[in-house]
Design a protein around this motif. Structure first.
Motif, PDB file in Angstrom:
ATOM      1  N   UNK A 353       2.230   5.237  -1.734  1.00 35.30           N
ATOM      2  CA  UNK A 353       0.904   5.694  -1.319  1.00 35.30           C
ATOM      3  C   UNK A 353      -0.188   4.733  -1.795  1.00 35.30           C
ATOM      4  N   UNK A 354       0.016   4.144  -2.955  1.00 38.22           N
ATOM      5  CA  UNK A 354      -0.974   3.199  -3.476  1.00 38.22           C
ATOM      6  C   UNK A 354      -1.066   1.960  -2.596  1.00 38.22           C
ATOM      7  N   UNK A 355       0.079   1.407  -2.229  1.00 38.02           N
ATOM      8  CA  UNK A 355       0.082   0.219  -1.367  1.00 38.02           C
ATOM      9  C   UNK A 355      -0.476   0.553   0.017  1.00 38.02           C
ATOM     10  N   UNK A 356      -0.169   1.742   0.513  1.00 37.29           N
ATOM     11  CA  UNK A 356      -0.708   2.184   1.800  1.00 37.29           C
ATOM     12  C   UNK A 356      -2.233   2.229   1.739  1.00 37.29           C
ATOM     13  N   UNK A 357      -2.766   2.698   0.630  1.00 35.95           N
ATOM     14  CA  UNK A 357      -4.218   2.773   0.471  1.00 35.95           C
ATOM     15  C   UNK A 357      -4.838   1.382   0.429  1.00 35.95           C
ATOM     16  N   UNK A 358      -4.178   0.444  -0.257  1.00 33.20           N
ATOM     17  CA  UNK A 358      -4.689  -0.926  -0.296  1.00 33.20           C
ATOM     18  C   UNK A 358      -4.833  -1.488   1.126  1.00 33.20           C
ATOM     19  N   UNK A 359      -3.821  -1.261   1.956  1.00 32.97           N
ATOM     20  CA  UNK A 359      -3.876  -1.778   3.330  1.00 32.97           C
ATOM     21  C   UNK A 359      -4.968  -1.080   4.141  1.00 32.97           C
ATOM     22  N   UNK A 360      -5.150   0.194   3.905  1.00 28.97           N
ATOM     23  CA  UNK A 360      -6.197   0.940   4.616  1.00 28.97           C
ATOM     24  C   UNK A 360      -7.573   0.415   4.226  1.00 28.97           C
ATOM     25  N   UNK A 361      -7.756   0.104   2.964  1.00 25.45           N
ATOM     26  CA  UNK A 361      -9.031  -0.455   2.513  1.00 25.45           C
ATOM     27  C   UNK A 361      -9.297  -1.786   3.209  1.00 25.45           C
ATOM     28  N   UNK A 362      -8.281  -2.600   3.364  1.00 28.38           N
ATOM     29  CA  UNK A 362      -8.437  -3.871   4.069  1.00 28.38           C
ATOM     30  C   UNK A 362      -8.852  -3.646   5.520  1.00 28.38           C
ATOM     31  N   UNK A 363      -8.278  -2.603   6.161  1.00 36.42           N
ATOM     32  CA  UNK A 363      -8.653  -2.293   7.540  1.00 36.42           C
ATOM     33  C   UNK A 363     -10.118  -1.881   7.619  1.00 36.42           C
ATOM     34  N   UNK A 364     -10.585  -1.094   6.661  1.00 39.49           N
ATOM     35  CA  UNK A 364     -12.001  -0.706   6.637  1.00 39.49           C
ATOM     36  C   UNK A 364     -12.901  -1.917   6.469  1.00 39.49           C
ATOM     37  N   UNK A 436       3.415  -1.220 -14.930  1.00 42.05           N
ATOM     38  CA  UNK A 436       3.410  -2.168 -13.814  1.00 42.05           C
ATOM     39  C   UNK A 436       2.425  -1.742 -12.724  1.00 42.05           C
ATOM     40  N   UNK A 437       2.445  -0.461 -12.359  1.00 45.98           N
ATOM     41  CA  UNK A 437       1.547  -0.003 -11.307  1.00 45.98           C
ATOM     42  C   UNK A 437       0.103   0.036 -11.807  1.00 45.98           C
ATOM     43  N   UNK A 438      -0.082   0.401 -13.053  1.00 45.03           N
ATOM     44  CA  UNK A 438      -1.433   0.414 -13.632  1.00 45.03           C
ATOM     45  C   UNK A 438      -2.047  -0.979 -13.534  1.00 45.03           C
ATOM     46  N   UNK A 439      -1.262  -2.001 -13.849  1.00 47.76           N
ATOM     47  CA  UNK A 439      -1.736  -3.380 -13.765  1.00 47.76           C
ATOM     48  C   UNK A 439      -1.956  -3.791 -12.315  1.00 47.76           C
ATOM     49  N   UNK A 440      -1.071  -3.342 -11.428  1.00 43.93           N
ATOM     50  CA  UNK A 440      -1.203  -3.671 -10.007  1.00 43.93           C
ATOM     51  C   UNK A 440      -2.530  -3.141  -9.451  1.00 43.93           C
ATOM     52  N   UNK A 441      -2.873  -1.929  -9.800  1.00 43.15           N
ATOM     53  CA  UNK A 441      -4.135  -1.331  -9.339  1.00 43.15           C
ATOM     54  C   UNK A 441      -5.321  -2.108  -9.905  1.00 43.15           C
ATOM     55  N   UNK A 442      -5.238  -2.421 -11.187  1.00 42.14           N
ATOM     56  CA  UNK A 442      -6.328  -3.159 -11.832  1.00 42.14           C
ATOM     57  C   UNK A 442      -6.519  -4.520 -11.167  1.00 42.14           C
ATOM     58  N   UNK A 443      -5.421  -5.201 -10.877  1.00 46.96           N
ATOM     59  CA  UNK A 443      -5.519  -6.523 -10.267  1.00 46.96           C
ATOM     60  C   UNK A 443      -6.079  -6.445  -8.856  1.00 46.96           C
ATOM     61  N   UNK A 444      -5.653  -5.451  -8.075  1.00 52.52           N
ATOM     62  CA  UNK A 444      -6.187  -5.297  -6.722  1.00 52.52           C
ATOM     63  C   UNK A 444      -7.697  -5.070  -6.760  1.00 52.52           C
ATOM     64  N   UNK A 445      -8.133  -4.199  -7.643  1.00 50.02           N
ATOM     65  CA  UNK A 445      -9.567  -3.898  -7.737  1.00 50.02           C
ATOM     66  C   UNK A 445     -10.337  -5.139  -8.175  1.00 50.02           C
TER      67      UNK A 445
END
Length: 504
Positions: A353-364, A436-445
Motif C-alpha cells: 500500500x505504501x508503494x502504491x501511494x508513492x505512485x499515486x502521488x507521482x500521478x497527482x 527498512x520501510x520507515x527509512x524508505x518512507x523517509x527517503x521518498x519524502x
C-alpha cells in the motif's frame, strides 16, 4: 451568597517557539462562555514559555475556583502533566479540569491521573460553566452535566454526551485576554499578518481514523454570515490581519450553506487556507467557484488518505481515488493550490500500500505539479476512543506489532508521553513498521520535498530551493529514493520547511 466563579484557563506549550503561536481559539471560546456568569484568565504556554511559573504566579496573585487545561494528544500531554502536577502540589484544594481532544478520546486514561479531577468530553462551552456552578452549589448535581466524566469514589462516571451548539452573544472573542493579540499574527505564505480563525465546529463525516469524528460524532454547525463578517472585520480592521488560516475541521460543507459565508469572505478579500474535502469541492457550481476565487482562497488542505478505494470505504472516508485526481485538476483551473495528505504504511499490506501511494502521488504531481503533499503514517484510533455511536461498528482488524503481538495502548497520561506514543499520536511512526520501510518512507519524502519545495517555505531563498529541486530531479525521475545522501547533506544547510511539522 457564593461569589461568581473565577477560572484559570491554560493552553500547555505545543509549538517549538513563540513565532509559531496561534490564537488559542478553544480557550477564547471557553473564556467568553465563562465570563457570562463569572470571570476567567488565560495562560498560553506557546507565548509564556515558562508555563509552570506563569500558571503558579497567576494562581498566587488572585482567587481562582478551578483550573481548566486544554490538552491535545502528542507533544502537548507532557507540559499538561507538568503544569497540573505543579498546581496540585501548590494548590491541592483547587479542582483541575482537563478538556480537549486528549480527555475526549482517552477519558479514563486522563482521569486515572491523581492530578485530574474532571474531564470534559467534546465542546466545553456549556459543560464547563455548569461544572463551575455545581462545584460552588449543592445543586445541580454533577450527574446532570452532559459531557462530563468524573470520579465518584473509586469509580469513574461518564455522563451522557452533550449536543453541540454554536451560540452567538453578538460579540467577538475576548482577544484582549491574550495581552497584545497582534503578536499572534504570523508572517505566512498567505500574508504578513495571518490570523487563525475557526468559523464552524465539527464535521458531519464519520471517518473511523479521525479524532474529529470521535469528538463530534458526525455533527457540524456553521456560523451565521453576520457572525463571520463581524469576526473577520475585527481581525482585519482592529488587529490588522491581512489573511486567515481557517481551522474549521471541514470548511466546505453543503454548497447552499456555504454561499452566504463565501459572499462575506469575497467582500473582505483576505487570502485564506482551509481544510476541505475532494467531493465537496467537486460539487461546487461555477458561480460558487467564482465566489471562491474572489474570496482569494489560496490553498485547500484535502485529506486524500489513500489511492485504495476499498480502504477508503473501510475507513468510511466517503471519497474515491478518482475524485482525488479530479480535484487537483479542478484546483489548478481555479488558481487554488491543493495540499493533499496521505496515510501510508497501514497495518495490513503495509509495504504494498505504501508503494502504491508513492505512485499515486507521482500521478497527482503529473496532473498538477503545484500539488503539495503531506505524508503521514496510518495510526488508527483505539476502539475505545471512537465516538460511542461508532464503537463496535465495522470493527477494525486487531492491530499487531512486528512480533505479531496485539498493540497495547497506554493507560496513563505519562505513558502517552513516551516517544513511541507521541510519534503514534502525531502519525509519524507505528509499532508494525520495519526499520527498512520507515527509512524508505523517509527517503521518498526527502526526494519529493526537495524536488518540489513547498510554497509555504518563506525562509529558504529561491536559489536554494531551485538548486535542491535540480539536485533531486534525477532521483525523482528514476525513482531512486534510497539513501539520498546528497539531499540530506544539502538539507542541513538549507533546512527546507516541513508543513506537517511547522503548520501553515
Amino acid at each position: 451568597m457564593s461569589q461568581s466563579p473565577n477560572t484559570l484557563l491554560i493552553n500547555p506549550t505545543i509549538t517549538t517557539s513563540r513565532v509559531n503561536a496561534r490564537f488559542p481559539l478553544s480557550l477564547l471560546h471557553l473564556s467568553a462562555a465563562l465570563d457570562k456568569h463569572g470571570s476567567s484568565e488565560i495562560v498560553d504556554g506557546n507565548v509564556d514559555r515558562d508555563l509552570v511559573d506563569a500558571s503558579l504566579r497567576k494562581l498566587e496573585q488572585g482567587r481562582f475556583d478551578a483550573v481548566g487545561v486544554s490538552v491535545m494528544g502528542g507533544p502537548q500531554v507532557a507540559p499538561a502533566i507538568e503544569v497540573s502536577k505543579a498546581i496540585r502540589e501548590r494548590f491541592p484544594a483547587t479542582p483541575i479540569i482537563w478538556g480537549g481532544y486528549f480527555p475526549t478520546l482517552h477519558t479514563e486514561t486522563a482521569l486515572a491521573a491523581p492530578y485530574v479531577d474532571y474531564a470534559i468530553r467534546g465542546e466545553g462551552k456549556e459543560s464547563l460553566p455548569e461544572l463551575l456552578n455545581a462545584l460552588q452549589n449543592p445543586e445541580p448535581a454533577l450527574a446532570s452535566i452532559s459531557g462530563l466524566s468524573w470520579k465518584n469514589g473509586g469509580s469513574i462516571v461518564h455522563n451522557p454526551n452533550r449536543h453541540f451548539a454554536l451560540p452567538d452573544d453578538g460579540h467577538v472573542l475576548p482577544y484582549d485576554k491574550l495581552g497584545d493579540p497582534r503578536r499572534y499574527l504570523a508572517s505566512t505564505f498567505l500574508g504578513r499578518h495571518t490570523a487563525a480563525h475557526q468559523a464552524a465546529i465539527g464535521c458531519r463525516f464519520r471517518c473511523t481514523f479521525c479524532g474529529v469524528a470521535a469528538m463530534f460524532g458526525g455533527t457540524t454547525i456553521l456560523p451565521a454570515a453576520e457572525r463571520l463578517e463581524r469576526d473577520l472585520s475585527y481581525l482585519k480592521y482592529e488587529l490588522g490581519a491581512d489573511s486567515v488560516l481557517y481551522f474549521d475541521n471541514n470548511f466546505f460543507d453543503r454548497e447552499a450553506d456555504m454561499i452566504p459565508l463565501l459572499e462575506v469572505m469575497a467582500k473582505l478579500e483576505m487570502p485564506w487556507w482551509c481544510f476541505a474535502r475532494a467531493d465537496a469541492l467537486l460539487k461546487l457550481s461555477e458561480s460558487t467557484w467564482k465566489l471562491v476565487r474572489k474570496s482569494r482562497l489560496k490553498m485547500a488542505y484535502i485529506g486524500a488518505e489513500s489511492p485504495n478505494g476499498q480502504m477508503l470505504k473501510e475507513i468510511r472516508k466517503g471519497t474515491r481515488p478518482d475524485q482525488t485526481l479530479q480535484v487537483v485538476e479542478l484546483c489548478r483551473r481555479n488558481g487554488v493550490i491543493p495540499e493533499l495528505s496521505f496515510m501510508v504504511a497501514p497495518p495490513q499490506n503495509t509495504e504494498e500500500e505504501t508503494e502504491h501511494t508513492f505512485e499515486f502521488i507521482r500521478e497527482m504531481k503529473r496532473i498538477n505539479p503545484q500539488t503539495e503533499v503531506v505524508v503521514y503514517i496510518y495510526t488508527p484510533l483505539p476502539e475505545s476512543s471512537r465516538h460511542e455511536k461508532d464503537r463496535g461498528k465495522r470493527p477494525a482488524t486487531p492491530l499487531l506489532d512486528l512480533n505479531g503481538e496485539p498493540v497495547v495502548f497506554p493507560t496513563t497520561p505519562e505513558e502517552w508521553t513516551q516517544r513511541q506514543w507521541v510519534d503514534y499520536a502525531c502519525h509519524v511512526d507505528a509499532p508494525w513498521l520495519t526499520d527498512k520501510l520507515r527509512q524508505r518512507i523517509h527517503d521518498f519524502v526527502t526526494v519529493l520535498r526537495c524536488r518540489y519545495p513547498t510554497v509555504q517555505d518563506l525562509r529558504s531563498p529561491h536559489w536554494a530551493k531551485r538548486s535542491l529541486s535540480a539536485m533531486a530531479t534525477w532521483r525523482y525521475r528514476y525513482r531512486c529514493y534510497d539513501r539520498p545522501w546528497e539531499l540530506n547533506l544539502a538539507n542541513r544547510l538549507v533546512r527546507l520547511r516541513i508543513p506537517q511539522v511547522s503548520g501553515a
